[in-house]
Write a protein that holds these residues in place. Structure first.
Motif, short mmCIF file in Angstrom:
data_model
loop_
_atom_site.label_atom_id
_atom_site.label_comp_id
_atom_site.label_asym_id
_atom_site.label_seq_id
_atom_site.Cartn_x
_atom_site.Cartn_y
_atom_site.Cartn_z
N ASN A 77 0.81 -1.20 0.00
CA ASN A 77 0.00 0.00 0.00
C ASN A 77 0.85 1.27 0.00
O ASN A 77 0.64 2.17 -0.81
CB ASN A 77 -0.90 -0.03 1.24
N PHE A 108 2.02 8.72 -6.46
CA PHE A 108 2.10 10.16 -6.24
C PHE A 108 3.49 10.74 -6.50
O PHE A 108 3.83 11.79 -5.99
CB PHE A 108 1.64 10.49 -4.81
N ASP A 140 9.41 8.91 -0.63
CA ASP A 140 9.40 9.20 -2.07
C ASP A 140 9.76 10.64 -2.31
O ASP A 140 9.88 11.44 -1.37
CB ASP A 140 8.01 8.87 -2.65
N ILE A 155 4.69 14.30 -4.78
CA ILE A 155 3.99 15.58 -4.66
C ILE A 155 3.85 16.04 -3.21
O ILE A 155 3.60 17.20 -2.94
CB ILE A 155 2.59 15.53 -5.32
N ILE A 214 -5.28 11.78 6.86
CA ILE A 214 -5.16 10.79 5.77
C ILE A 214 -5.27 9.34 6.24
O ILE A 214 -5.46 8.46 5.42
CB ILE A 214 -3.88 10.96 4.91
N VAL A 223 -10.48 9.12 3.12
CA VAL A 223 -9.94 10.49 3.03
C VAL A 223 -8.90 10.55 1.92
O VAL A 223 -8.02 9.69 1.83
CB VAL A 223 -9.29 10.92 4.38
N GLN A 224 -9.03 11.57 1.09
CA GLN A 224 -8.03 11.81 0.04
C GLN A 224 -7.69 13.27 0.08
O GLN A 224 -8.53 14.11 0.43
CB GLN A 224 -8.61 11.44 -1.32
N VAL A 225 -6.45 13.59 -0.27
CA VAL A 225 -6.03 15.00 -0.22
C VAL A 225 -6.78 15.78 -1.30
O VAL A 225 -7.35 16.83 -1.05
CB VAL A 225 -4.50 15.10 -0.41
N ASP A 226 -6.81 15.23 -2.47
CA ASP A 226 -7.48 15.92 -3.57
C ASP A 226 -8.89 15.35 -3.73
O ASP A 226 -9.07 14.22 -4.16
CB ASP A 226 -6.66 15.71 -4.86
N GLY A 255 -6.56 8.22 -9.02
CA GLY A 255 -7.69 7.41 -8.60
C GLY A 255 -7.47 6.89 -7.17
O GLY A 255 -6.53 7.29 -6.50
N THR A 258 -9.52 4.95 -3.43
CA THR A 258 -10.73 4.95 -2.60
C THR A 258 -10.53 5.69 -1.30
O THR A 258 -11.48 5.97 -0.58
CB THR A 258 -11.08 3.51 -2.24
N SER A 280 7.16 12.47 0.55
CA SER A 280 6.54 12.01 1.81
C SER A 280 7.34 10.86 2.39
O SER A 280 8.04 10.14 1.67
CB SER A 280 5.13 11.50 1.54
N PHE A 290 6.54 7.66 5.06
CA PHE A 290 5.63 6.92 5.93
C PHE A 290 6.50 5.93 6.71
O PHE A 290 7.36 5.27 6.12
CB PHE A 290 4.59 6.16 5.11
#
Ligand code: ADP
Length: 931
Positions: free
Chosen positions: A413, A421, A449, A452, A462, A467-470, A478, A480, A508, A510
């Motif tokens: 994921n 991104f 990474d 963006i 998030i 929840v999506q930023v855009d 794309g 979910t 970013s 994680f």
């Protein structure tokens, strides 16, 4: 002070004398003794108004110096508490018939402090019986009185507390009889304290309950431990209550358990609420389970047809459809795939939410699992031209205990998001051993990474589901919004916390830490071959990639060198060759590149350049290819490229590749030692052998070295074959049906005309005695090889015999005999990585092109077109060198770089080259047409 003492001493003596105490030998010490005691000792006049004597203790008890009493004779009385003074005076006055009395009184010190005294007064008479004084000894009992007060006070507090408590408090003796009950208890039982005291449980409860209480009490008395329970009390009117009870032992000052004390209170309401809550929870859980079952069923029902849609679409894509249909089919497949991912996500999420997702525990290899996970994502990253890099801390143990499957899900994921991104740059996965405790090892997983990034205000949200930023209707990506919600919950289930750090536009990170229990797994792979100090060169475009590879190789103690392009690689390798420490292995990226010419980083080019460079000792190559640039895989392996590895490389694969390379390097060294022997051939060989397995083995070995083999399975056929055809060599088994090897050789030799060259014959037999060898030689064989034999021994023997024969006769029937025009087959095979068919193809191409290449060269020489001469000579040199035509290639090189008078030199060399080519052609054609 001394005079004071004497004064008091004298006074005491007088008093004693007055008290009728006769002087005795110890009498002199009495005054001193009196000064030492803590009790107050004094005497006063018969009218009680004047103090006659006071001992030193008066200073402490009265809180005044003794001088004050000398000056104020009635001070002893004035300092007595007003209320007590009257009583004392009364007692003193009314003593009459008695000789002494006891009395308690208080003294008030100058600062108002009270001292409590317990005194005994005596009447002191003279010898005439007339009272002359009172004597008194008083004990200071202030501390005792204070303690008694405190005790009284705490008793009062305890009582008021116990009595005012809204719960029932009781105490029982060892026999279970009540010895104390508080007010609440009396109310609960509806009886007075007097009625309850002395009663036992049997007097108050039904037999069953009473028996339970007695059991509990007994347990407390025996164990000395507190007891807690919630009891069910049925009532006479069929109703019931719940009672919470606490009991503990009562211990005497000697430590004996003398009874129990306890309290109980009504918890009926709370208990009823708990029971209904429990019921509600069961109902909710059943509902949630039903929801999960429903989701599982629905997802199964959707998945089954969806799998068919995707599978059949895949089949159609592979069939003959036109490009538009192909596009449509790919769209169907991709949409189906997204739908499948979504369904899987929803199912996982609902499983986590309903608490039905459990975490497994198994031993796994972190490097392998993380490597496999990234491998599955590599094509996505490489399709977007991103570097996918993996760094695993060498300190991490080979095997850890945890849920590899869930870890993979989280990484898929996070890495999937990072790829999605990120426009350019790299996605890097780091696994680090952050802490090593006695029982657990803490590993930190970091996915970062150069994409963006995520705005600060969205960072916390998030991890929430959906929840999506855009969220705009024009959003580019794309998804979910479920992925991170699932990942963070999975990490939580595994005992960690998924966190994020990001900078908009810069990428970013994680990360999460997980504890893995320390343990020893028996299945740890065996130790690695010793690779220490082997010089290895890493050529990769991105510094991060170079660093990652270097870390792995360094952990194997290899000597690493890193470069970013071919030019640097050549420079470094030359330097190392010059320093007599040649690079043995090169790990080089390959595949298309958008770099400028001087920054090209390509394995094939590097390998080619190194082959061309005489100053470089050529190393073995491991080509690092990207998943999307599979072109590296479709092409045949070039010479010296031992293998290709998909990036990001897996530790195990890299290790295997390096070991393979080190073996190749060693083999090559061995081969080089035998070059003179192995450079001969190919020959036409007759193999007379009846055993099919041995036939296969011999044919396999011989054809690998380019020889042409004719096989017969008995001696008679061998004799016929030698009579009908020309062979460079015969390999003769000794034991064969129809006619054995010895007989066959005798006939072959007898058929050979005298003076003519004899075909060399090598005997092959399992008979290993010296007498067998003798038998073979006597029959006319040239040499002897006992089975089982080594491939290299066979080849060496063949070359030795045939070469000796060709020297004897100036030429061989099919071997060239001319050393200068000889083909180095070993080198030719190296060019094609041992692939015989490919070599045949290459030779075919060369034979076709050869004439026009030479013609181009001749024309250029005639025209004195030096650039063209160089170009044509250069291509001839390369081609000949690759095909093992070393001497011819050197002549071409001389044409490329002539010394002395150019025209003459070049013309001469060109003629020489044509001669060589003429000699070589036959052998090349023979090889090409061989089986
Ligand atoms: P989705 O299916 O939308 O990717 P996720 O839960 O995986 O759902 O991610 C939620 C949102 O977090 C994404 O839509 C994106 O806006 C943001 N996000 C996640 N990972 C990254 C990343 N590596 N770089 C930038 N944004 C990210």
């Amino acid at each position: 002070m001394g005079s004071e003492r004497t004064t008091h001493g004298d006074a005491a003596n007088r008093n004693l004398a007055a008290a009728g105490i006769s002087a005795d030998p110890f009498a002199d010490h009495v005054p001193q003794l009196l000064e030492l005691v803590n009790d107050l000792v004094f005497s006063v006049s018969a009218d009680s108004l004047q103090v006659l004597y006071l001992n030193k203790a008066a200073e402490t008890i009265y809180g005044r110096p003794l001088e004050e009493f000398r000056d104020q004779k009635d001070l002893w009385l004035d300092s007595i508490h007003e209320l007590d003074r009257k009583n004392l005076l009364h007692q003193l006055k009314t003593i009459d018939g008695k000789t002494k009395f006891e009395l308690g009184f208080r003294i008030v010190q100058p600062d108002g402090t009270h001292r409590h005294l317990e005194a005994t007064f005596w009447k002191v008479d003279n010898e005439n019986g007339r009272q002359i004084a009172f004597a008194c000894i008083a004990k200071d009992i202030t501390n005792r009185i204070r303690r008694e007060h405190e005790l009284e006070e705490s008793k009062a507090i305890y009582h008021s507390l116990v009595e005012s408590l809204p719960i029932n408090v009781f105490r029982k003796d060892r026999e279970g009889r009540l010895v104390f009950v508080n007010n609440k208890c009396c109310k609960t039982f509806g009886q007075s304290r007097e009625q309850l005291i002395g009663k036992s449980d049997h007097d108050l409860f039904d037999p069953e309950l009473a028996a339970k209480y007695q059991r509990d009490d007994k347990w407390v008395l025996q164990t000395g431990l507190p007891f807690h329970d919630i009891e069910f009390h049925p009532k006479e009117d069929d109703s019931y209550i719940y009672v919470e009870v606490l009991k503990s032992p009562v211990t005497s000052s000697s430590g004996r358990r003398i009874g129990i004390q306890g309290m109980f209170w009504d918890v009926t309401d709370r208990k009823k609420a708990e029971i209904s809550l429990e019921k509600a929870k069961d109902i909710a859980e059943a509902a949630s389970q039903a929801k999960s079952d429903f989701l599982a069923n629905v997802s199964h029902e959707i998945r089954t047809p969806l799998n068919a849609v995707i599978g059949i679409t895949d089949l159609l894509i592979g069939s003959s459809v036109d490009s538009t249909q192909q596009d449509y089919l790919e769209m169907i497949r991709d949409s189906g795939q997204s739908l499948l991912t979504l369904i899987n996500d929803i199912l996982d999420f609902s499983k986590i939410e309903s608490g039905t997702l459990s975490i497994d525990s198994e031993w796994f290899d972190v490097r392998e699992r993380v490597g496999d996970t990234l491998r599955s994502l590599a094509h996505k990253a490489h399709d977007r031209n991103l570097d996918l890099i993996c760094n695993i801390d060498p300190a991490i143990p080979v095997q850890v205990l945890g849920d590899a499957q869930r870890l993979r899900q989280v990484l898929v994921n996070l890495v999937g998001n990072s790829i999605k991104f990120t426009e350019r740059g790299e996605v890097c996965v780091d696994v680090e051993l952050v802490r090593k405790k006695t029982e657990v090892e803490v590993l930190k997983f970091l996915v970062q990474d150069t994409g963006i990034g995520i705005p600060k205000e969205k960072l916390t949200a998030i991890f929430d589901e959906f929840v999506q930023v855009d969220t705009s209707s024009t959003r580019q990506f794309g998804g979910t919004g479920l992925g991170l919600a699932i990942a963070s919950r999975l990490v939580k289930l595994m005992g960690g916390k998924l966190e994020v750090a990001s900078q908009l536009g810069r990428g970013s990170q994680f990360f999460f830490e997980l504890d893995f229990p320390v343990g020893t797994n028996p299945a740890i792979p065996s130790a690695l071959e010793d690779l220490s100090d082997i010089p290895v060169l890493i050529m990769a475009r991105s510094p991060a990639n170079r660093e990652s590879l270097e870390t792995i190789l360094k952990s194997w103690r290899m000597k690493t060198f890193c470069v970013g392009n071919v030019e640097q690689a050549i420079k470094l390798t030359k330097g190392m060759s010059f320093a007599n420490q040649p690079i043995q292995i090169v790990l080089a990226e390959s595949g298309p590149t958008d770099s400028s010419a001087d920054e090209v980083c390509d394995c094939s080019l590097l390998s080619y350049r190194m082959r061309q460079d005489p100053e470089i000792v050529e190393p073995r190559f491991i080509a690092l290819v990207r998943a999307s640039s599979r072109d590296g895989f479709d092409l045949p392996l070039q010479a010296s490229v031992a293998c290709r590895l998909l990036q990001p490389v897996k530790h195990s694969e890299l290790r295997d590749a390096i070991i393979q390379c080190t073996k190749l390097v060693a083999e090559l060294a061995a081969v080089k030692q035998q070059t003179a022997v192995r450079a001969l051939g190919p020959y036409r060989i007759l193999l007379a052998e009846d055993n099919p397995v041995n036939q296969k083995l011999a044919v396999g070995i011989l054809s690998k070295y380019g020889h042409q083999i004719e096989v017969v399975d008995n001696g008679l056929k061998a004799v016929a074959a030698v009579a009908a055809q020309t062979f460079d060599l015969v390999l003769m088994d000794v034991q064969m049906p129809v006619m054995d090897g010895i007989e066959a050789v005798k006939q072959i030799r007898s058929n050979e005309p005298p003076g003519c060259s004899k075909v060399p014959i090598i005997a092959m037999t399992a008979h290993a005695l010296a007498s067998d060898r003798q038998r073979c030689l006597e029959a006319g064989m040239d040499d002897y090889l006992s089975k089982p034999f080594k491939a290299l021994d066979l080849i060496a023997k063949i070359n030795q015999l045939v070469a000796a024969r060709s020297t004897e006769h100036g030429n061989s029937s099919s071997g060239t005999g001319n050393n200068r025009a000889r083909i180095d087959w070993n080198r030719a095979f190296e060019t094609v990585g041992g692939d015989r068919n490919l070599l045949k193809e290459l030779i075919g191409v060369f034979l076709n092109e050869r004439e026009s290449m030479v013609n181009d060269l001749i024309k250029a020489i005639q025209n004195k077109d030096w650039a063209e001469i160089r170009r044509s000579a250069h291509s001839l040199k390369g081609a000949l060198n690759h095909l093992g035509c070393v001497a011819a290639s050197r002549i071409a090189e001389k044409i490329e770089f002539p010394a002395g008078d150019m025209t003459d030199q070049v013309t001469l060399h060109c003629e020489d080259l044509q001669n060589h080519l003429g000699q070589l052609t036959g052998e090349l054609v023979r090889f090409k047409n061989s089986q």
